[in-house]
Design an enzyme around this catalytic site. Structure first.
Site, mmCIF file in Angstrom:
data_model
loop_
_atom_site.group_PDB
_atom_site.id
_atom_site.type_symbol
_atom_site.label_atom_id
_atom_site.label_comp_id
_atom_site.label_asym_id
_atom_site.label_seq_id
_atom_site.Cartn_x
_atom_site.Cartn_y
_atom_site.Cartn_z
ATOM 1 N N ARG A 95 0.468 -1.306 0.015
ATOM 2 C CA ARG A 95 0.471 -0.220 -0.256
ATOM 3 C C ARG A 95 1.133 1.036 -0.006
ATOM 4 O O ARG A 95 2.031 1.325 0.485
ATOM 5 C CB ARG A 95 -0.914 -0.005 1.197
ATOM 6 C CG ARG A 95 -1.683 -1.435 1.103
ATOM 7 C CD ARG A 95 -2.451 -0.591 2.087
ATOM 8 N NE ARG A 95 -3.743 -2.069 2.313
ATOM 9 C CZ ARG A 95 -4.138 -2.960 1.619
ATOM 10 N NH1 ARG A 95 -5.318 -1.716 0.459
ATOM 11 N NH2 ARG A 95 -5.104 -3.802 1.550
ATOM 12 N N ASP A 96 0.248 1.869 -0.496
ATOM 13 C CA ASP A 96 1.119 3.778 -0.605
ATOM 14 C C ASP A 96 1.002 4.198 0.666
ATOM 15 O O ASP A 96 0.095 4.372 1.158
ATOM 16 C CB ASP A 96 0.435 4.396 -1.958
ATOM 17 C CG ASP A 96 1.833 5.428 -2.695
ATOM 18 O OD1 ASP A 96 1.946 5.431 -3.689
ATOM 19 O OD2 ASP A 96 1.639 5.942 -1.729
ATOM 20 N N ILE A 97 2.371 4.915 0.804
ATOM 21 C CA ILE A 97 2.632 5.772 2.319
ATOM 22 C C ILE A 97 1.984 6.743 2.156
ATOM 23 O O ILE A 97 0.866 7.335 3.498
ATOM 24 C CB ILE A 97 3.421 5.265 2.713
ATOM 25 C CG1 ILE A 97 3.996 5.553 4.392
ATOM 26 C CG2 ILE A 97 4.376 6.798 2.306
ATOM 27 C CD1 ILE A 97 5.536 5.156 4.653
ATOM 28 N N HIS A 148 7.330 0.876 -11.034
ATOM 29 C CA HIS A 148 6.725 0.237 -9.628
ATOM 30 C C HIS A 148 4.953 0.528 -10.441
ATOM 31 O O HIS A 148 5.733 1.990 -11.431
ATOM 32 C CB HIS A 148 6.632 1.080 -8.338
ATOM 33 C CG HIS A 148 7.002 2.314 -8.487
ATOM 34 N ND1 HIS A 148 7.815 3.044 -8.591
ATOM 35 C CD2 HIS A 148 6.025 3.822 -7.934
ATOM 36 C CE1 HIS A 148 8.351 4.385 -8.486
ATOM 37 N NE2 HIS A 148 7.195 4.908 -8.081
ATOM 38 N N MET A 149 4.410 0.103 -10.730
ATOM 39 C CA MET A 149 3.346 0.596 -11.356
ATOM 40 C C MET A 149 2.278 1.248 -10.104
ATOM 41 O O MET A 149 2.130 0.314 -9.108
ATOM 42 C CB MET A 149 2.625 -0.457 -12.480
ATOM 43 C CG MET A 149 1.586 -0.507 -12.751
ATOM 44 S SD MET A 149 0.963 -2.134 -13.156
ATOM 45 C CE MET A 149 1.672 -1.990 -14.601
ATOM 46 N N HIS A 150 1.344 2.099 -10.215
ATOM 47 C CA HIS A 150 0.675 2.420 -9.249
ATOM 48 C C HIS A 150 -1.064 1.273 -9.810
ATOM 49 O O HIS A 150 -0.953 1.695 -10.899
ATOM 50 C CB HIS A 150 0.623 3.752 -9.675
ATOM 51 C CG HIS A 150 1.890 4.446 -8.490
ATOM 52 N ND1 HIS A 150 1.376 5.495 -7.578
ATOM 53 C CD2 HIS A 150 2.396 4.438 -9.466
ATOM 54 C CE1 HIS A 150 2.536 5.516 -7.322
ATOM 55 N NE2 HIS A 150 3.658 6.107 -8.492
ATOM 56 N N ASN A 172 5.398 6.427 -13.808
ATOM 57 C CA ASN A 172 5.984 7.583 -13.764
ATOM 58 C C ASN A 172 7.069 6.948 -13.704
ATOM 59 O O ASN A 172 7.847 6.388 -13.505
ATOM 60 C CB ASN A 172 5.593 8.248 -12.142
ATOM 61 C CG ASN A 172 4.478 8.792 -12.184
ATOM 62 O OD1 ASN A 172 3.673 8.876 -13.254
ATOM 63 N ND2 ASN A 172 4.195 9.088 -11.150
HETATM 64 P P1 AMP Z 1 6.309 7.925 -7.945
HETATM 65 O O1 AMP Z 1 6.147 9.282 -8.204
HETATM 66 O O2 AMP Z 1 6.423 7.287 -9.393
HETATM 67 O O3 AMP Z 1 8.180 6.889 -8.041
HETATM 68 O O4 AMP Z 1 5.779 7.247 -6.780
HETATM 69 C C1 AMP Z 1 6.595 6.972 -5.851
HETATM 70 C C2 AMP Z 1 5.637 6.235 -4.684
HETATM 71 O O5 AMP Z 1 5.867 5.653 -3.585
HETATM 72 C C3 AMP Z 1 4.352 7.668 -3.821
HETATM 73 O O6 AMP Z 1 2.930 7.911 -4.192
HETATM 74 C C4 AMP Z 1 5.313 7.644 -3.198
HETATM 75 O O7 AMP Z 1 4.131 7.960 -1.450
HETATM 76 C C5 AMP Z 1 5.929 6.187 -2.407
HETATM 77 N N1 AMP Z 1 6.397 5.584 -1.387
HETATM 78 C C6 AMP Z 1 7.001 6.041 -1.180
HETATM 79 N N2 AMP Z 1 8.177 6.224 0.414
HETATM 80 C C7 AMP Z 1 7.334 4.913 0.148
HETATM 81 C C8 AMP Z 1 7.384 3.578 1.022
HETATM 82 N N3 AMP Z 1 7.877 3.941 1.860
HETATM 83 N N4 AMP Z 1 5.874 3.188 1.530
HETATM 84 C C9 AMP Z 1 4.673 2.725 0.462
HETATM 85 N N5 AMP Z 1 5.275 4.004 -0.443
HETATM 86 C C10 AMP Z 1 6.172 4.772 -0.422
#
Ligand code: AMP
Length: 114
Positions: free
Chosen positions: A30-32, A101-103, A88
């Protein structure tokens, strides 16, 4: 394994995270900082920086990644209502973490892209 990489550290358990799926090649957390009620990240176990780097796992790795996204979307109960997959890559996309990573976004109306 890249020692300065947050997702590498999560993958090996050095940083705690909320895992919803894991296998030999990918894990899903899960995204933080979620931007939608369901906001998951499908992440390769290996430190791949760009989409093209997935080829090193074998020909079907990208398909596997999308199938896992589809599987966790189903598990989260957003298959019917719909969801969005986002990768991204690079500066113009606003990419924050340089580990591919894939959202998986869903759980409410996402609006138009842009
Ligand atoms: P991006 O902008 O596509 O590189 O997205 C990176 C994502 O990683 C963002 O949505 C952040 O909220 C998420 N993120 C950063 N650190 C963590 C973490 N420790 N655990 C879960 N998600 C994270």
């Amino acid at each position: 394994m890249e020692h300065s990489c947050v997702f590498c550290k999560i993958g090996i358990g050095d940083i705690p995270s909320d895992f919803v799926y894991s296998d030999e090649f990918f894990f899903v957390i899960r995204d933080i900082n979620p931007v939608s009620p369901t906001h998951l990240l499908v992440i390769p176990q290996q430190h791949v920086t760009v989409l093209g780097g997935l080829k090193t796992f074998g020909r079907n790795s990208f398909i596997d990644m999308v199938e896992i996204a589809n599987y966790v979307a189903e598990k989260e109960g957003i298959m019917e209502s719909g969801f969005r997959l986002v990768i991204n890559q690079g500066r113009d996309s606003g990419q924050e973490i340089e580990h591919l990573h894939m959202h998986v976004l869903g759980g409410h109306s996402l609006g138009a892209i842009g």
